[in-house]
Structures are given as structure tokens and as C-alpha cells.
Design a protein around this motif. Structure first.
Motif, PDB file in Angstrom:
ATOM      1  N   THR A 148      41.483  33.496  36.978  1.00 39.23           N
ATOM      2  CA  THR A 148      41.094  32.555  37.694  1.00 39.23           C
ATOM      3  C   THR A 148      42.450  32.126  38.818  1.00 39.23           C
ATOM      4  O   THR A 148      42.215  31.909  39.871  1.00 39.23           O
ATOM      5  CB  THR A 148      40.415  31.401  37.180  1.00 39.23           C
ATOM      6  OG1 THR A 148      39.496  31.955  36.369  1.00 39.23           O
ATOM      7  CG2 THR A 148      39.973  30.374  38.295  1.00 39.23           C
ATOM      8  N   GLU A 149      43.565  31.985  37.842  1.00 42.15           N
ATOM      9  CA  GLU A 149      44.541  31.498  38.802  1.00 42.15           C
ATOM     10  C   GLU A 149      45.172  32.275  39.988  1.00 42.15           C
ATOM     11  O   GLU A 149      45.366  31.948  41.051  1.00 42.15           O
ATOM     12  CB  GLU A 149      45.844  31.186  37.803  1.00 42.15           C
ATOM     13  CG  GLU A 149      45.660  29.836  36.967  1.00 42.15           C
ATOM     14  CD  GLU A 149      45.224  28.629  37.476  1.00 42.15           C
ATOM     15  OE1 GLU A 149      45.958  28.325  38.850  1.00 42.15           O
ATOM     16  OE2 GLU A 149      44.354  27.904  37.250  1.00 42.15           O
ATOM     17  N   LEU A 150      45.161  33.807  39.642  1.00 43.51           N
ATOM     18  CA  LEU A 150      45.648  34.699  40.435  1.00 43.51           C
ATOM     19  C   LEU A 150      44.601  34.873  41.616  1.00 43.51           C
ATOM     20  O   LEU A 150      44.834  34.966  42.659  1.00 43.51           O
ATOM     21  CB  LEU A 150      45.860  36.086  40.020  1.00 43.51           C
ATOM     22  CG  LEU A 150      47.238  36.022  39.070  1.00 43.51           C
ATOM     23  CD1 LEU A 150      47.548  37.380  38.522  1.00 43.51           C
ATOM     24  CD2 LEU A 150      48.449  35.940  40.155  1.00 43.51           C
ATOM     25  N   GLU A 151      43.340  34.975  40.916  1.00 44.07           N
ATOM     26  CA  GLU A 151      42.184  34.834  42.218  1.00 44.07           C
ATOM     27  C   GLU A 151      42.415  33.854  43.122  1.00 44.07           C
ATOM     28  O   GLU A 151      42.044  34.224  44.526  1.00 44.07           O
ATOM     29  CB  GLU A 151      40.856  34.745  41.479  1.00 44.07           C
ATOM     30  CG  GLU A 151      39.681  34.996  42.177  1.00 44.07           C
ATOM     31  CD  GLU A 151      38.370  34.538  41.496  1.00 44.07           C
ATOM     32  OE1 GLU A 151      37.390  34.988  41.975  1.00 44.07           O
ATOM     33  OE2 GLU A 151      38.452  34.070  40.361  1.00 44.07           O
ATOM     34  N   LYS A 152      42.468  32.726  42.664  1.00 49.21           N
ATOM     35  CA  LYS A 152      42.647  31.341  43.608  1.00 49.21           C
ATOM     36  C   LYS A 152      43.732  31.592  44.459  1.00 49.21           C
ATOM     37  O   LYS A 152      43.755  31.311  45.650  1.00 49.21           O
ATOM     38  CB  LYS A 152      42.595  30.010  42.694  1.00 49.21           C
ATOM     39  CG  LYS A 152      42.637  28.827  43.403  1.00 49.21           C
ATOM     40  CD  LYS A 152      42.226  27.625  42.314  1.00 49.21           C
ATOM     41  CE  LYS A 152      43.230  27.625  41.444  1.00 49.21           C
ATOM     42  NZ  LYS A 152      42.989  26.527  40.300  1.00 49.21           N
ATOM     43  N   MET A 153      44.937  32.043  43.808  1.00 48.53           N
ATOM     44  CA  MET A 153      46.078  32.063  44.760  1.00 48.53           C
ATOM     45  C   MET A 153      45.802  33.073  45.802  1.00 48.53           C
ATOM     46  O   MET A 153      46.319  32.860  46.856  1.00 48.53           O
ATOM     47  CB  MET A 153      47.139  32.695  43.781  1.00 48.53           C
ATOM     48  CG  MET A 153      48.563  32.773  44.474  1.00 48.53           C
ATOM     49  SD  MET A 153      49.892  33.437  43.590  1.00 48.53           S
ATOM     50  CE  MET A 153      49.517  35.141  43.750  1.00 48.53           C
ATOM     51  N   TYR A 154      45.378  34.356  45.773  1.00 48.55           N
ATOM     52  CA  TYR A 154      45.036  35.341  46.635  1.00 48.55           C
ATOM     53  C   TYR A 154      44.240  34.847  47.773  1.00 48.55           C
ATOM     54  O   TYR A 154      44.264  35.159  49.041  1.00 48.55           O
ATOM     55  CB  TYR A 154      44.935  36.533  46.009  1.00 48.55           C
ATOM     56  CG  TYR A 154      46.245  37.366  45.459  1.00 48.55           C
ATOM     57  CD1 TYR A 154      47.239  37.984  46.358  1.00 48.55           C
ATOM     58  CD2 TYR A 154      46.433  37.572  44.188  1.00 48.55           C
ATOM     59  CE1 TYR A 154      48.252  38.342  45.858  1.00 48.55           C
ATOM     60  CE2 TYR A 154      47.601  38.064  43.730  1.00 48.55           C
ATOM     61  CZ  TYR A 154      48.532  38.647  44.772  1.00 48.55           C
ATOM     62  OH  TYR A 154      49.570  39.264  44.134  1.00 48.55           O
ATOM     63  N   TYR A 155      43.169  34.346  47.273  1.00 50.56           N
ATOM     64  CA  TYR A 155      42.117  33.933  48.285  1.00 50.56           C
ATOM     65  C   TYR A 155      42.540  32.634  49.188  1.00 50.56           C
ATOM     66  O   TYR A 155      42.257  32.620  50.398  1.00 50.56           O
ATOM     67  CB  TYR A 155      40.704  33.168  47.562  1.00 50.56           C
ATOM     68  CG  TYR A 155      39.782  34.403  47.021  1.00 50.56           C
ATOM     69  CD1 TYR A 155      39.362  35.260  47.936  1.00 50.56           C
ATOM     70  CD2 TYR A 155      39.386  34.255  45.849  1.00 50.56           C
ATOM     71  CE1 TYR A 155      38.568  36.513  47.573  1.00 50.56           C
ATOM     72  CE2 TYR A 155      38.431  35.376  45.385  1.00 50.56           C
ATOM     73  CZ  TYR A 155      38.035  36.422  46.263  1.00 50.56           C
ATOM     74  OH  TYR A 155      37.075  37.474  46.018  1.00 50.56           O
TER      75      TYR A 155
END
Length: 286
Positions: free
Chosen positions: A121-128
Motif C-alpha cells: 500500500t505504501e509504494l502504491e500510494k507513493m507512485y499514484y
């Protein structure tokens, strides 16, 4: 704009076998977009399959060195559950593309899709977030990153931020006239909005409760200050009375000391007189 019948009619007027290769890639990309949008609104798996078919056709007509070839290849790897290959393609693209450009927004969005599948979730949130920033800097209103961020923050329990992103996504979709984005967001927005309003109502109730408690506490503190002030005035009067009495005691003590001095002097005189009398009596006996 949601006119799928008219769009399909235009596309069917073309004979793909008669189109030059450079126009053929545009043709397949348009068909790919057509089914992608149609699948989002109709929510039917058959249209998703058509999207994949036309993406394969598009890739076959593109130059392997082009951006469209690489980004579509990455998406094809994702649909084939081959995320590591997709990440390899995207990492190479990320190094070659300018930061915060339109292509950068597409690349980081694709990264977000992969890490969403992986459950990071953290990387998903960062890239979005990176993708959304790039879209804003390039004035791109037809974007999906805000929509995904709204969904992520809603699932994480951050309803105010989810509401903020959902509202921005809806506004962008309405502004750009992309109906399938509006359709995608409408259900999620209604859920987030309901949760946000519930939370706002709860927060307002809490604020009212806190306000009442603060008012009661303020009254208590004011009463306490008044009480302390009265006690201090009373204490001040007592101190003044004690000071006055102390002065009187000092004066009385001085007077007693004076009287004691006089008594001592009188005693001394009496003692001398007695001594003289003793001398006279002794002489008389002699």
C-alpha cells in the motif's frame, strides 16, 4: 463523452487491412481505448478481453523503441500476472523519461497498479501520488491517480483525505467530459461522501460536547479565581491585623522592659539600704 454507439460506428467504417502502418497503430489504440472505457461503464469481462486483444494488435504495429510500445507491453505483462517483467520495463522507462512529464505520469501510474496488485500500500500510494502531481503539472484532467488515491485512503480509514481526492477526481472528470471516469467515481464518491458526512456529524457532536465541557470548566475556573481572590483579600486583612497587633506587642514589650529596668533599679536601692541598715545594727550591737 460517453457516445459509444457513435464511436463504434465510426471505427467500423474503417477497413484495418487498407490502413497504413502508422495510422494502423492509431486505429488499434483507439479501439483499445474504446473497449477500455466501455468495459469500465458496462462492467463486463468480455469487453476487458477485447481491450487485451486490441492492445496486442497495437503492440504489433509499434516500434519497439517507442514509449507507447513499452508502456503497453508493461500493461500486457500485468494482465499476464508477470509483474516482475513489467517492473523491468517500467524501470527502464523511468530512467529515460523526464520527471513530471505526461509520460512520467503514465509510468508512475503503472507502478501504482503493480504495487496495488502486490499489496504494498505504501509504494502504491507513493507512485499514484507522483502520477497525480505530474498530471497536475501538465494540466491533465483525464487522470485516474486521484481516483485510486481516494480509494486507498478510504480503505485506510482516512476519510477526510479520501473525500478530498474523490472530489478532485469528480471535478476533473466533469471538466474533461470523460464519462467513464465520472461513472467509475460516482459509486465510490457516494460511499466516501456518506462516510465523510457521518464523520463530520460525529466530529461536530464531539466539538459541541467539548464546547460544553470547556464552558463548564471555564465557569469553574472563574469561580475558583474569584474564591482565591476573596481568600487573598481576607488573608491580606488578617496580615494587616497581625502586623498591628505585633506593633502593639512590641510597644508593650518595650514598656515591660522599661518597668523591669525601674524595678531592678529600685531593688538595687533597697539592697543598698538593707546593707546600710545591717551595718548600723551591727555597729549598734557592738
Amino acid at each position: 463523452s460517453g457516445k459509444f454507439i457513435e464511436s463504434e460506428k465510426i471505427l467500423k467504417n474503417f477497413d484495418s487491412h487498407k490502413l497504413p502502418k502508422d495510422i494502423l497503430s492509431d486505429y488499434y489504440e483507439t479501439y483499445c481505448r474504446f473497449y477500455e472505457h466501455y468495459a469500465s461503464i458496462s462492467n463486463q469481462s468480455s469487453y476487458h478481453k477485447q481491450t487485451l486483444i486490441y492492445r496486442d494488435s497495437l503492440i504489433s504495429t509499434l516500434e519497439p523503441t517507442s514509449f507507447l510500445y513499452k508502456i503497453n507491453t508493461a500493461y500486457r505483462y500485468i494482465t499476464q500476472d508477470n509483474n516482475e517483467e513489467a517492473l523491468g520495463v517500467l524501470n527502464n522507462l523511468l530512467e529515460s523519461e523526464k520527471i513530471d512529464g505526461p509520460e512520467y505520469a503514465s509510468i508512475t501510474h503503472c507502478f501504482g497498479v503493480i504495487y496495488g496488485i502486490k499489496g504494498n500500500t505504501e509504494l502504491e500510494k507513493m507512485y499514484y501520488t507522483m502520477s497525480a502531481i505530474a498530471d497536475i503539472k501538465n494540466a491533465i484532467k483525464e487522470n485516474a491517480s486521484f481516483q485510486r488515491l481516494a480509494f486507498i485512503y478510504y480503505n485506510n480509514g482516512d476519510v477526510p483525505r479520501a473525500f478530498k481526492y474523490a472530489q478532485s477526481a469528480i471535478e476533473d472528470a466533469v471538466f474533461s467530459g470523460v464519462q467513464f471516469r465520472t461513472a467509475e467515481m460516482s459509486k465510490l464518491y457516494s460511499i466516501i461522501n456518506a462516510s465523510y458526512q457521518t464523520q463530520e456529524t460525529k466530529t461536530n457532536k464531539q466539538l459541541k460536547t467539548y464546547l460544553v465541557l470547556i464552558s463548564i470548566l471555564s465557569i469553574f475556573l472563574i469561580s475558583l479565581v474569584v474564591y482565591v481572590y476573596m481568600q487573598m483579600k481576607k488573608l491580606s486583612r488578617v496580615k494587616e491585623e497581625l502586623s498591628r497587633m505585633n506593633k502593639q506587642l512590641v510597644n508593650l514589650n518595650n514598656e515591660v522592659n522599661y518597668k523591669n529596668g525601674m524595678l531592678k533599679e529600685t531593688n538595687t536601692q533597697l539592697s543598698e539600704s538593707n546593707h546600710i541598715k545591717e551595718q548600723y545594727i551591727a555597729q549598734f550591737f557592738n
